[in-house]
Design a protein around this motif. Structure first.
Motif, PDB file in Angstrom:
ATOM      1  N   LYS A 108      13.534   9.975  10.758  1.00 58.30           N
ATOM      2  CA  LYS A 108      12.906  11.263  10.996  1.00 58.30           C
ATOM      3  C   LYS A 108      13.359  12.223   9.896  1.00 58.30           C
ATOM      4  N   PRO A 109      12.516  12.510   8.941  1.00 57.37           N
ATOM      5  CA  PRO A 109      12.938  13.385   7.842  1.00 57.37           C
ATOM      6  C   PRO A 109      13.192  14.821   8.274  1.00 57.37           C
ATOM      7  N   TYR A 110      12.714  15.206   9.441  1.00 58.15           N
ATOM      8  CA  TYR A 110      12.894  16.578   9.888  1.00 58.15           C
ATOM      9  C   TYR A 110      14.139  16.754  10.754  1.00 58.15           C
ATOM     10  N   TRP A 111      14.929  15.677  10.975  1.00 60.94           N
ATOM     11  CA  TRP A 111      16.121  15.786  11.804  1.00 60.94           C
ATOM     12  C   TRP A 111      17.148  16.664  11.105  1.00 60.94           C
ATOM     13  N   CYS A 112      17.737  17.591  11.845  1.00 63.73           N
ATOM     14  CA  CYS A 112      18.670  18.553  11.268  1.00 63.73           C
ATOM     15  C   CYS A 112      19.823  18.770  12.238  1.00 63.73           C
ATOM     16  N   ASN A 113      20.780  19.596  11.815  1.00 62.28           N
ATOM     17  CA  ASN A 113      21.953  19.854  12.652  1.00 62.28           C
ATOM     18  C   ASN A 113      21.579  20.561  13.952  1.00 62.28           C
ATOM     19  N   GLU A 114      20.586  21.446  13.880  1.00 58.04           N
ATOM     20  CA  GLU A 114      20.164  22.139  15.088  1.00 58.04           C
ATOM     21  C   GLU A 114      19.625  21.170  16.127  1.00 58.04           C
ATOM     22  N   LEU A 115      18.803  20.218  15.689  1.00 63.14           N
ATOM     23  CA  LEU A 115      18.258  19.234  16.614  1.00 63.14           C
ATOM     24  C   LEU A 115      19.350  18.292  17.117  1.00 63.14           C
ATOM     25  N   GLN A 116      20.296  17.938  16.246  1.00 59.69           N
ATOM     26  CA  GLN A 116      21.397  17.080  16.643  1.00 59.69           C
ATOM     27  C   GLN A 116      22.266  17.749  17.710  1.00 59.69           C
ATOM     28  N   ASN A 117      22.561  19.029  17.517  1.00 59.90           N
ATOM     29  CA  ASN A 117      23.379  19.752  18.489  1.00 59.90           C
ATOM     30  C   ASN A 117      22.681  19.862  19.843  1.00 59.90           C
ATOM     31  N   GLN A 118      21.367  20.072  19.816  1.00 59.38           N
ATOM     32  CA  GLN A 118      20.621  20.164  21.072  1.00 59.38           C
ATOM     33  C   GLN A 118      20.581  18.816  21.782  1.00 59.38           C
TER      34      GLN A 118
ATOM     35  N   HIS B 206       7.189  19.934   9.766  1.00 55.22           N
ATOM     36  CA  HIS B 206       7.304  18.935   8.699  1.00 55.22           C
ATOM     37  C   HIS B 206       5.933  18.388   8.307  1.00 55.22           C
ATOM     38  N   GLN B 207       5.093  18.106   9.312  1.00 53.48           N
ATOM     39  CA  GLN B 207       3.758  17.578   9.011  1.00 53.48           C
ATOM     40  C   GLN B 207       2.903  18.617   8.290  1.00 53.48           C
ATOM     41  N   LYS B 208       3.009  19.886   8.690  1.00 51.81           N
ATOM     42  CA  LYS B 208       2.247  20.936   8.004  1.00 51.81           C
ATOM     43  C   LYS B 208       2.699  21.093   6.558  1.00 51.81           C
ATOM     44  N   GLN B 209       4.006  20.998   6.335  1.00 51.91           N
ATOM     45  CA  GLN B 209       4.514  21.129   4.972  1.00 51.91           C
ATOM     46  C   GLN B 209       4.004  19.992   4.091  1.00 51.91           C
ATOM     47  N   LYS B 210       3.925  18.790   4.634  1.00 52.02           N
ATOM     48  CA  LYS B 210       3.386  17.670   3.859  1.00 52.02           C
ATOM     49  C   LYS B 210       1.904  17.892   3.557  1.00 52.02           C
ATOM     50  N   GLN B 211       1.162  18.453   4.503  1.00 59.47           N
ATOM     51  CA  GLN B 211      -0.251  18.743   4.261  1.00 59.47           C
ATOM     52  C   GLN B 211      -0.416  19.796   3.167  1.00 59.47           C
ATOM     53  N   PHE B 212       0.416  20.832   3.188  1.00 56.81           N
ATOM     54  CA  PHE B 212       0.345  21.861   2.153  1.00 56.81           C
ATOM     55  C   PHE B 212       0.665  21.289   0.777  1.00 56.81           C
ATOM     56  N   ASN B 213       1.637  20.387   0.727  1.00 57.19           N
ATOM     57  CA  ASN B 213       1.983  19.760  -0.556  1.00 57.19           C
ATOM     58  C   ASN B 213       0.814  18.945  -1.098  1.00 57.19           C
ATOM     59  N   LEU B 214       0.118  18.233  -0.214  1.00 59.28           N
ATOM     60  CA  LEU B 214      -1.045  17.458  -0.661  1.00 59.28           C
ATOM     61  C   LEU B 214      -2.160  18.376  -1.153  1.00 59.28           C
ATOM     62  N   LEU B 215      -2.379  19.489  -0.458  1.00 59.05           N
ATOM     63  CA  LEU B 215      -3.418  20.432  -0.894  1.00 59.05           C
ATOM     64  C   LEU B 215      -3.080  21.034  -2.253  1.00 59.05           C
ATOM     65  N   ASP B 216      -1.800  21.327  -2.476  1.00 54.07           N
ATOM     66  CA  ASP B 216      -1.396  21.852  -3.781  1.00 54.07           C
ATOM     67  C   ASP B 216      -1.665  20.842  -4.887  1.00 54.07           C
TER      68      ASP B 216
ATOM     69  N   LEU C 173      11.990  21.782  20.727  1.00 54.93           N
ATOM     70  CA  LEU C 173      12.505  21.873  19.364  1.00 54.93           C
ATOM     71  C   LEU C 173      12.086  20.666  18.541  1.00 54.93           C
ATOM     72  N   ASN C 174      12.094  19.500  19.152  1.00 55.58           N
ATOM     73  CA  ASN C 174      11.687  18.283  18.445  1.00 55.58           C
ATOM     74  C   ASN C 174      10.227  18.365  18.025  1.00 55.58           C
ATOM     75  N   ARG C 175       9.352  18.805  18.937  1.00 55.65           N
ATOM     76  CA  ARG C 175       7.931  18.938  18.606  1.00 55.65           C
ATOM     77  C   ARG C 175       7.712  20.011  17.534  1.00 55.65           C
ATOM     78  N   LYS C 176       8.449  21.108  17.640  1.00 56.40           N
ATOM     79  CA  LYS C 176       8.289  22.198  16.683  1.00 56.40           C
ATOM     80  C   LYS C 176       8.649  21.761  15.272  1.00 56.40           C
ATOM     81  N   LEU C 177       9.811  21.112  15.115  1.00 50.37           N
ATOM     82  CA  LEU C 177      10.243  20.679  13.784  1.00 50.37           C
ATOM     83  C   LEU C 177       9.340  19.579  13.234  1.00 50.37           C
ATOM     84  N   LYS C 178       8.847  18.728  14.113  1.00 50.63           N
ATOM     85  CA  LYS C 178       7.932  17.683  13.663  1.00 50.63           C
ATOM     86  C   LYS C 178       6.631  18.281  13.146  1.00 50.63           C
ATOM     87  N   GLN C 179       6.090  19.259  13.864  1.00 46.24           N
ATOM     88  CA  GLN C 179       4.857  19.911  13.425  1.00 46.24           C
ATOM     89  C   GLN C 179       5.058  20.659  12.113  1.00 46.24           C
TER      90      GLN C 179
END
Length: 346
Positions: A228-238, A284-294, A276-282
């Motif tokens: 999961k590339p979007y896994w972070c310390n905040e998600l780990q702590n939760q 991450h997916q939006k950021q990948k879409q923006f990168n492709l559009l760029d 939080l898991n759904r939020k960070l996943k969304q």
């Protein structure tokens, strides 16, 4: 009852059913020599009563709650907890089973540093050790596995296998003898095992003599959920907070009010983790879409390469190295030299 299936002929049955068992003994006192159960789920329904009567009639009993450690709920969710999964065995087979444990999914994820799924399973894992020494005839010359096999295992580099690997006279002779032994003793399993063991020893010796040993990685343990590339310390702590609240709720021996408060705390932390898991996943997916559009708007030549590399299968695929071995034994990775060599070979 949903489903039941048996394994190892008639000796063990694993059952998953929509039933709850009353605090009744599943054996006859004074007749069956069976240890008593520690019941942690006192919910009662008709299916549980019927299963108890059925087990008493066929001299079967359940393993849940019959061991000093490892007793736990087999169904855990924000809606509640219960024991609905059982291991059923004949009375005479109880001595063959040891280390029975009920492992919640959260404890398995924490223990093995596993990837947290998007939807956490509600049912726990039932684990036990089964002694089959009375059913399987062991080989007299086979030594038992030592506990430090994993720590002493060597890893060899097979990136560049030398031409002389398994190509000397002694190796060719032993391979031919192994083939002949197997062909002559097809019906004798012991002879086939011995021939295979000799061949494995030959492979190990050749690897020891001709292949370099890889160095063990002494670095830090990789962090959880590397997939999961979007896994972070905040998600780990939760996640840690959710697991801790679940353990407190399941292990509590307090009264009804305290248990209800612990359950509510677990449900709240579980909902926080899911959101939080759904939020960070969304994100991450939006950021990948923006990168492709760029990439598309900039008419970048790498756009279609990125599109072609999307997907889990491409991430797991091993890429062929851009290198070639010359006649003098040297390995070159220069693109021009590799293409020139391939062109000359064609």
């Amino acid at each position: 009852m949903d489903r039941g299936h048996s394994c190892i002929q008639e000796y063990i049955a694993v059952w998953n059913g929509n039933l709850s068992l009353v605090d009744r003994d599943d054996f006859v006192h004074g007749v069956d020599l069976v240890p008593t159960r520690d019941v942690i789920d006192n919910t009662v329904n008709l299916y549980g009563e019927l299963l108890i009567d059925f087990l008493v009639g066929i001299n079967f009993c359940m393993l849940n709650g019959r061991y000093e450690t490892g007793n736990n709920f087999t169904y855990i969710s924000p809606q509640g907890r219960s024991v609905v999964d059982y291991v059923l065995v004949p009375h005479e087979q109880i001595p063959l089973i040891s280390d029975f444990q009920v492992l919640p999914i959260s404890s398995i994820i924490d223990q093995y540093n596993a990837d947290v799924p998007c939807s956490l399973p509600d049912h726990s894992i039932l684990q036990y050790t089964l002694d089959l020494s009375g059913f399987v005839t062991p080989h007299d010359d086979v030594a038992p596995l030592s506990s430090d096999v994993t720590s002493s295992t060597k890893w060899y580099s097979c990136k560049h296998i030398p031409k002389g690997f398994l190509n000397n006279d002694s190796s060719v002779l032993l391979i031919s003898q192994t083939i002949d032994r197997i062909q002559k003793t097809v019906d004798n399993a012991n002879e086939i095992d011995h021939a295979y063991d000799d061949f494995v020893d030959l492979i190990h010796q050749e690897m020891e003599d001709k292949l370099p040993v890889l160095k063990k990685n002494s670095g830090p343990v990789p962090k959880k959920s590397f997939k999961k590339p979007y896994w972070c310390n905040e998600l780990q702590n939760q996640w840690d907070m959710t697991s801790r609240c679940e353990r407190e709720w399941l292990r509590s021996k307090a009264g009804v009010c305290v248990k209800a408060r612990l359950k509510q705390k677990y449900c709240d932390e579980r909902r926080k983790f899911d959101r939080l898991n759904r939020k960070l996943k969304q994100q991450h997916q939006k950021q990948k879409q923006f990168n492709l559009l760029d990439k598309l708007n900039q008419a970048d030549a790498d756009f279609w390469k990125i599109i072609g590399n999307l997907g889990i299968a491409n991430e797991r695929k091993q890429k062929l190295p851009m290198e070639v071995k010359l006649e003098d034994g040297t390995v070159v990775s220069d693109v021009h030299s590799v293409l020139s060599n391939g062109e000359s070979d064609l």
